[in-house]
Write a protein that holds these residues in place. Structure first.
Motif, PDB file in Angstrom:
ATOM      1  N   SER A 252       0.827  -1.209   0.000  1.00  0.00           N
ATOM      2  CA  SER A 252       0.000   0.000   0.000  1.00  0.00           C
ATOM      3  C   SER A 252       0.860   1.257   0.000  1.00  0.00           C
ATOM      4  O   SER A 252       0.375   2.349  -0.318  1.00  0.00           O
ATOM      5  N   LYS A 253       2.133   1.123   0.337  1.00  0.00           N
ATOM      6  CA  LYS A 253       3.063   2.258   0.331  1.00  0.00           C
ATOM      7  C   LYS A 253       3.995   2.223  -0.883  1.00  0.00           C
ATOM      8  O   LYS A 253       4.903   3.045  -0.996  1.00  0.00           O
ATOM      9  N   GLY A 254       3.792   1.233  -1.752  1.00  0.00           N
ATOM     10  CA  GLY A 254       4.627   1.134  -2.943  1.00  0.00           C
ATOM     11  C   GLY A 254       5.853   0.267  -2.762  1.00  0.00           C
ATOM     12  O   GLY A 254       6.726   0.227  -3.637  1.00  0.00           O
ATOM     13  N   LEU A 255       5.940  -0.441  -1.645  1.00  0.00           N
ATOM     14  CA  LEU A 255       7.109  -1.283  -1.394  1.00  0.00           C
ATOM     15  C   LEU A 255       7.124  -2.464  -2.355  1.00  0.00           C
ATOM     16  O   LEU A 255       6.119  -3.139  -2.563  1.00  0.00           O
ATOM     17  N   LYS A 256       8.294  -2.727  -2.937  1.00  0.00           N
ATOM     18  CA  LYS A 256       8.475  -3.870  -3.833  1.00  0.00           C
ATOM     19  C   LYS A 256       9.269  -4.956  -3.114  1.00  0.00           C
ATOM     20  O   LYS A 256      10.016  -4.696  -2.176  1.00  0.00           O
ATOM     21  N   PHE A 257       9.113  -6.188  -3.586  1.00  0.00           N
ATOM     22  CA  PHE A 257       9.805  -7.323  -2.983  1.00  0.00           C
ATOM     23  C   PHE A 257      10.598  -8.073  -4.052  1.00  0.00           C
ATOM     24  O   PHE A 257      10.190  -8.148  -5.214  1.00  0.00           O
ATOM     25  N   ASN A 258      11.719  -8.615  -3.632  1.00  0.00           N
ATOM     26  CA  ASN A 258      12.519  -9.495  -4.487  1.00  0.00           C
ATOM     27  C   ASN A 258      12.248 -10.952  -4.141  1.00  0.00           C
ATOM     28  O   ASN A 258      12.191 -11.813  -5.011  1.00  0.00           O
ATOM     29  N   SER A 259      12.078 -11.226  -2.843  1.00  0.00           N
ATOM     30  CA  SER A 259      11.777 -12.591  -2.399  1.00  0.00           C
ATOM     31  C   SER A 259      11.091 -12.531  -1.053  1.00  0.00           C
ATOM     32  O   SER A 259      11.243 -11.562  -0.300  1.00  0.00           O
ATOM     33  N   VAL A 260      10.305 -13.573  -0.774  1.00  0.00           N
ATOM     34  CA  VAL A 260       9.637 -13.706   0.523  1.00  0.00           C
ATOM     35  C   VAL A 260       9.809 -15.143   0.983  1.00  0.00           C
ATOM     36  O   VAL A 260       9.517 -16.089   0.241  1.00  0.00           O
ATOM     37  N   TYR A 261      10.301 -15.309   2.212  1.00  0.00           N
ATOM     38  CA  TYR A 261      10.467 -16.635   2.806  1.00  0.00           C
ATOM     39  C   TYR A 261       9.637 -16.698   4.086  1.00  0.00           C
ATOM     40  O   TYR A 261       9.882 -15.951   5.029  1.00  0.00           O
ATOM     41  N   SER A 262       8.661 -17.583   4.111  1.00  0.00           N
ATOM     42  CA  SER A 262       7.919 -17.859   5.343  1.00  0.00           C
ATOM     43  C   SER A 262       8.465 -19.176   5.894  1.00  0.00           C
ATOM     44  O   SER A 262       8.208 -20.243   5.341  1.00  0.00           O
ATOM     45  N   VAL A 263       9.263 -19.105   6.974  1.00  0.00           N
ATOM     46  CA  VAL A 263      10.013 -20.286   7.410  1.00  0.00           C
ATOM     47  C   VAL A 263       9.256 -21.173   8.392  1.00  0.00           C
ATOM     48  O   VAL A 263       9.723 -22.260   8.732  1.00  0.00           O
ATOM     49  N   GLY A 264       8.099 -20.727   8.867  1.00  0.00           N
ATOM     50  CA  GLY A 264       7.280 -21.580   9.721  1.00  0.00           C
ATOM     51  C   GLY A 264       8.013 -22.101  10.934  1.00  0.00           C
ATOM     52  O   GLY A 264       8.583 -21.339  11.711  1.00  0.00           O
ATOM     53  N   ASN A 265       8.036 -23.420  11.093  1.00  0.00           N
ATOM     54  CA  ASN A 265       8.681 -24.035  12.254  1.00  0.00           C
ATOM     55  C   ASN A 265      10.209 -23.974  12.207  1.00  0.00           C
ATOM     56  O   ASN A 265      10.863 -24.350  13.180  1.00  0.00           O
ATOM     57  N   SER A 266      10.753 -23.589  11.070  1.00  0.00           N
ATOM     58  CA  SER A 266      12.222 -23.508  10.909  1.00  0.00           C
ATOM     59  C   SER A 266      12.892 -24.826  11.273  1.00  0.00           C
ATOM     60  O   SER A 266      13.938 -24.850  11.918  1.00  0.00           O
ATOM     61  N   ALA A 267      12.285 -25.929  10.833  1.00  0.00           N
ATOM     62  CA  ALA A 267      12.808 -27.250  11.202  1.00  0.00           C
ATOM     63  C   ALA A 267      14.238 -27.449  10.727  1.00  0.00           C
ATOM     64  O   ALA A 267      15.056 -28.063  11.408  1.00  0.00           O
ATOM     65  N   GLN A 268      14.545 -26.940   9.563  1.00  0.00           N
ATOM     66  CA  GLN A 268      15.917 -27.016   9.053  1.00  0.00           C
ATOM     67  C   GLN A 268      16.467 -25.631   8.719  1.00  0.00           C
ATOM     68  O   GLN A 268      17.615 -25.317   9.003  1.00  0.00           O
ATOM     69  N   THR A 269      15.631 -24.809   8.134  1.00  0.00           N
ATOM     70  CA  THR A 269      16.057 -23.493   7.660  1.00  0.00           C
ATOM     71  C   THR A 269      15.231 -22.417   8.341  1.00  0.00           C
ATOM     72  O   THR A 269      14.016 -22.343   8.151  1.00  0.00           O
ATOM     73  N   GLY A 270      15.901 -21.603   9.164  1.00  0.00           N
ATOM     74  CA  GLY A 270      15.230 -20.523   9.864  1.00  0.00           C
ATOM     75  C   GLY A 270      15.623 -19.173   9.305  1.00  0.00           C
ATOM     76  O   GLY A 270      16.311 -19.067   8.283  1.00  0.00           O
ATOM     77  N   VAL A 271      15.186 -18.128   9.975  1.00  0.00           N
ATOM     78  CA  VAL A 271      15.500 -16.767   9.539  1.00  0.00           C
ATOM     79  C   VAL A 271      17.008 -16.575   9.430  1.00  0.00           C
ATOM     80  O   VAL A 271      17.509 -15.998   8.462  1.00  0.00           O
ATOM     81  N   GLU A 272      17.751 -17.078  10.423  1.00  0.00           N
ATOM     82  CA  GLU A 272      19.201 -16.888  10.428  1.00  0.00           C
ATOM     83  C   GLU A 272      19.865 -17.585   9.243  1.00  0.00           C
ATOM     84  O   GLU A 272      20.813 -17.039   8.643  1.00  0.00           O
ATOM     85  N   GLU A 273      19.378 -18.773   8.879  1.00  0.00           N
ATOM     86  CA  GLU A 273      19.973 -19.501   7.747  1.00  0.00           C
ATOM     87  C   GLU A 273      19.688 -18.800   6.416  1.00  0.00           C
ATOM     88  O   GLU A 273      20.545 -18.775   5.513  1.00  0.00           O
ATOM     89  N   VAL A 274      18.485 -18.235   6.288  1.00  0.00           N
ATOM     90  CA  VAL A 274      18.184 -17.495   5.057  1.00  0.00           C
ATOM     91  C   VAL A 274      19.082 -16.268   4.963  1.00  0.00           C
ATOM     92  O   VAL A 274      19.627 -15.952   3.890  1.00  0.00           O
ATOM     93  N   LEU A 275      19.254 -15.576   6.084  1.00  0.00           N
ATOM     94  CA  LEU A 275      20.125 -14.402   6.088  1.00  0.00           C
ATOM     95  C   LEU A 275      21.563 -14.795   5.754  1.00  0.00           C
ATOM     96  O   LEU A 275      22.272 -14.074   5.035  1.00  0.00           O
ATOM     97  N   GLU A 276      21.993 -15.930   6.260  1.00  0.00           N
ATOM     98  CA  GLU A 276      23.332 -16.434   5.945  1.00  0.00           C
ATOM     99  C   GLU A 276      23.475 -16.635   4.435  1.00  0.00           C
ATOM    100  O   GLU A 276      24.495 -16.254   3.843  1.00  0.00           O
TER     101      GLU A 276
END
Length: 686
Positions: A175-199
């Motif tokens: 609604s503010k004009g923000l664009k996205f390149n990728s979106v990751y919803s990691v859920g339970n992060s069983a193997q890959t969490g926020v930190e691993e995506v950032l890595e």
């Protein structure tokens, strides 16, 4: 681990896809189709021969060939066997499991989740989820939610620990004009969490191609060291990162025996971590979206902002928001200002805010922006407020704004509040790749937050003063609990922290002998009870042998008393340094005004050890009581460089002593360039 099969798969299978687009399996298939995915797309469902016009297979074992990415929308109990077939028979190396019913639900679900992780790890694959909404890249829309934001390489990479929150933040951003390149919803992060995506985003960063905006939503910081390492690395490479960390582990202050323990919290540790990494911390969806929109504009290089408006009220509110955040709205005057005023209607003002009235035209707006860009050297950026009462279209004004935002070197922040009256004009403005801040106060708060956010901390150097071998020798010899005063003294000496001389004895004769060295007056403190003042265990200005004897006898009657300590009376401002060990984060160091002020005012700054000198100085300057430390009304202040050096030495010592769980130096007396520890306590837990 994130891999190419997840990001740009040559083939995708939706396991559990259906014709019902109101269910996850059907909706995720529709989103992939609507996104014009260019690879081979398969679907499995035991009850259908065709789903949404695509040939359907009864079982994943029936798929005609290998598949890069599998999106599972089936019951949790069927996932382990399905993953087994795909990973070991179909060469699948990327999995998105949107299904719930795993570790978030019960122990049985946790076992199913672990089976899935083990199988995927065996083949070196990547797992997103389970219990997530999916993944968006510029190559495929593997989510079961809407809206699907505009995806482009210059947009933000967004990683969320919550699927629903990801959807709401996308809505707030678009609604503010923000664009996205990728979106990751990691859920339970069983193997890959926020930190691993950032890595992955750090390790794969390409200065020519990668997005420079990263947005995070975390409900827990599971790997603080990894988050710190890769966030600070990305920011040093030119990226900007904003994050929400939701939820506090404590409802209030924790129960603790030390001042530091009572003041510290896991949330304070998160603050310290974000500050050290250079992450802009946000506290809500709109906050994150506004900060992200500021990221998308040209970078603000100075403190001076021109507010260009045709409405007085919003300009006043924006002035307040910017000024309260440390930015300035400088007065504009001189011949150039007079020339600009001649181009505007009578009654206009260029003093700043620049008010060109409700009747102002697009041409006048262009003249004002050009003057701010080229003629006024005391202006670093512009905020343009332009709405509509609904009487006439204002698209021409927004076209000028669009052009100037691209041609001007100084950043321009559009505040277009008429989201109803000028809805179509704003949508057209956003469709051309622009951003908008519908609320001027939110812009002001976001802009000041970004401008004031520190850069990643420089790497702390090992303090040459700290005797690491002596620190380890002392720590290894201790048992759990608060250590004896003489042990505290030895640790302070090993850290190179100046301290007042102390004499401890449980026999009056020993203290009488010490008086010959100290002289009167002295301070007497009971040894044993943790909170000495609360039990009457501290007496100042003891001036005679008689008073010494009376107070000694009284203190030895206090519960848990084991001895009495005397120190020479010193003067100076009372300061405070403390530390507490946060699992995963390491030691959090706090500083502030000491004595009762630390309890009453709770004015403390925090940082994660080890600290650099720059970090320690900033901690001191961040205190509300900083002016007291500097010295006010003719009073002598404290040399903040010396105070910072003591903080650095302690943080360096703590790096080598993780067994220290809580530590207070209170007070630390400071006067000029003399900073001396007067009272300290240390609790060890091995």
């Amino acid at each position: 681990m994130i891999n190419e099969q997840l990001l740009n798969p040559k083939s995708i299978v939706v396991v559990g896809g259906s014709d019902n687009i109101h269910k996850p399996g059907g909706k995720i298939l529709k989103n992939i189709i609507d996104g014009q995915y260019g690879g081979d797309l398969y679907v499995t469902n035991p009850k259908s021969d065709s789903v949404q016009g695509i040939e359907c297979y009864k079982d994943v074992a029936d798929l005609p060939g290998n598949v890069d990415l599998a999106v599972l929308a089936i019951a949790a109990k069927f996932c382990p066997s399905t993953v087994e077939v795909l990973a070991k028979q179909k060469g699948t190396k990327a999995f998105i499991i949107i299904s719930a019913g795993f570790s978030e639900e019960n122990e049985e679900g946790a076992k199913l989740e672990q089976q899935v992780v083990d199988t995927i790890n065996e083949v070196g694959g990547c797992l997103i989820g389970p219990n997530c909404v999916g993944v968006l890249t510029t190559h495929h829309n593997s989510v079961f939610t809407t809206p699907i934001p505009a995806l482009e390489s210059t947009g933000a990479d967004f990683v969320s620990g919550s699927g629903a929150t990801a959807v709401f933040i996308i809505e707030a951003g678009t609604s503010k004009g923000l664009k996205f390149n990728s979106v990751y919803s990691v859920g339970n992060s069983a193997q890959t969490g926020v930190e691993e995506v950032l890595e992955y985003l750090d390790n794969s960063f390409d200065p020519e191609k990668s997005s420079r905006i990263k947005l995070l939503y975390l409900e827990s910081v599971n790997k603080p060291e990894k988050l710190l390492k890769h966030a600070s690395s990305l920011i040093r490479k030119g990226c900007k990162i904003a994050a929400i960390k939701a939820g506090n582990s404590e409802a209030g202050s924790r129960a603790a025996s030390s001042h530091t323990g009572a003041l510290a919290s896991s949330d304070l540790a998160v603050d310290a971590l974000f500050k050290k990494a250079g992450i802009v911390r946000c506290y809500g969806r709109e906050d994150l979206a506004n900060v992200a929109a500021v990221f998308m504009a040209k970078e603000l290089k100075g403190k001076n902002v021109a507010i260009i408006t045709h409405a007085g009220g919003p300009a006043v509110m924006l002035t307040d928001a910017l000024s309260n955040g440390g930015l300035e709205i400088p007065h504009i005057e001189g011949s150039k200002a007079d020339q600009l005023l001649e181009k505007l209607y009578p009654g206009s003002s260029v003093a700043n805010p620049i008010d060109f009235l409700a009747t102002g035209t697009a041409e006048q707006l262009g003249d004002i922006i050009d003057a701010c860009e080229n003629d006024f050297d005391n202006i670093d950026a512009m905020a343009v407020i332009f709405g509509s009462p609904g009487l006439f279209p204002i698209g021409e004004v927004y076209d000028v704004l669009h052009e100037k935002m691209r041609t001007c070197k100084k950043p321009i922040y559009p505040v277009l509040p008429s989201v109803v009256n000028a809805k179509d004009d704003i949508e057209h403005f956003l469709s051309k790749g622009n951003i908008n801040f519908p609320d001027e106060v939110q812009l002001g708060q976001a802009l000041t937050k970004v401008f004031n956010n520190p850069l990643p901390a420089e790497l702390a150097k090992e303090s040459e003063v700290v005797n690491v071998e002596e620190v380890r020798r002392i720590i290894d010899a201790q048992e759990d609990g608060y250590v004896a005063p003489e042990v505290v003294q030895s640790l302070l000496d090993a850290a190179g922290v100046p301290r007042v001389k102390e004499y401890v004895d449980n026999i009056l004769k020993g203290l009488n002998a010490a008086i010959k060295e100290t002289g009167y007056p002295v301070v007497m403190k009971v040894v044993g009870p943790v909170h000495k003042s609360d039990v009457g265990g501290v007496v100042l200005n003891v001036n005679s042998d008689i008073q010494l004897e009376v107070e000694f006898n009284r203190m030895m009657e206090i519960k848990d008393a084991t001895a009495v300590m005397i120190q020479p009376m010193l003067s100076g401002k009372e300061l405070f340094i403390g530390a507490t060990y946060e699992p995963g984060f390491g030691h959090m160091v706090l500083c502030g005004l000491g004595g009762i002020f630390v309890e009453v005012l709770k004015d403390v700054s925090s940082g994660l050890a080890p600290l650099s000198n720059t970090e320690a100085l900033q901690m001191i300057k961040d205190l509300k009581g900083y002016e007291i430390i500097k010295g006010v009304r003719g009073q002598q202040g404290v040399d903040e460089q010396v105070y910072a050096e003591v903080i650095v030495r302690l943080s360096s010592m703590l790096k080598h002593a993780p067994e220290i769980k809580e530590m207070d130096i209170n007070p630390l007396l400071g006067e000029g360039d003399k900073v001396v520890a007067v009272d300290a306590r240390i609790r060890i837990e091995k």
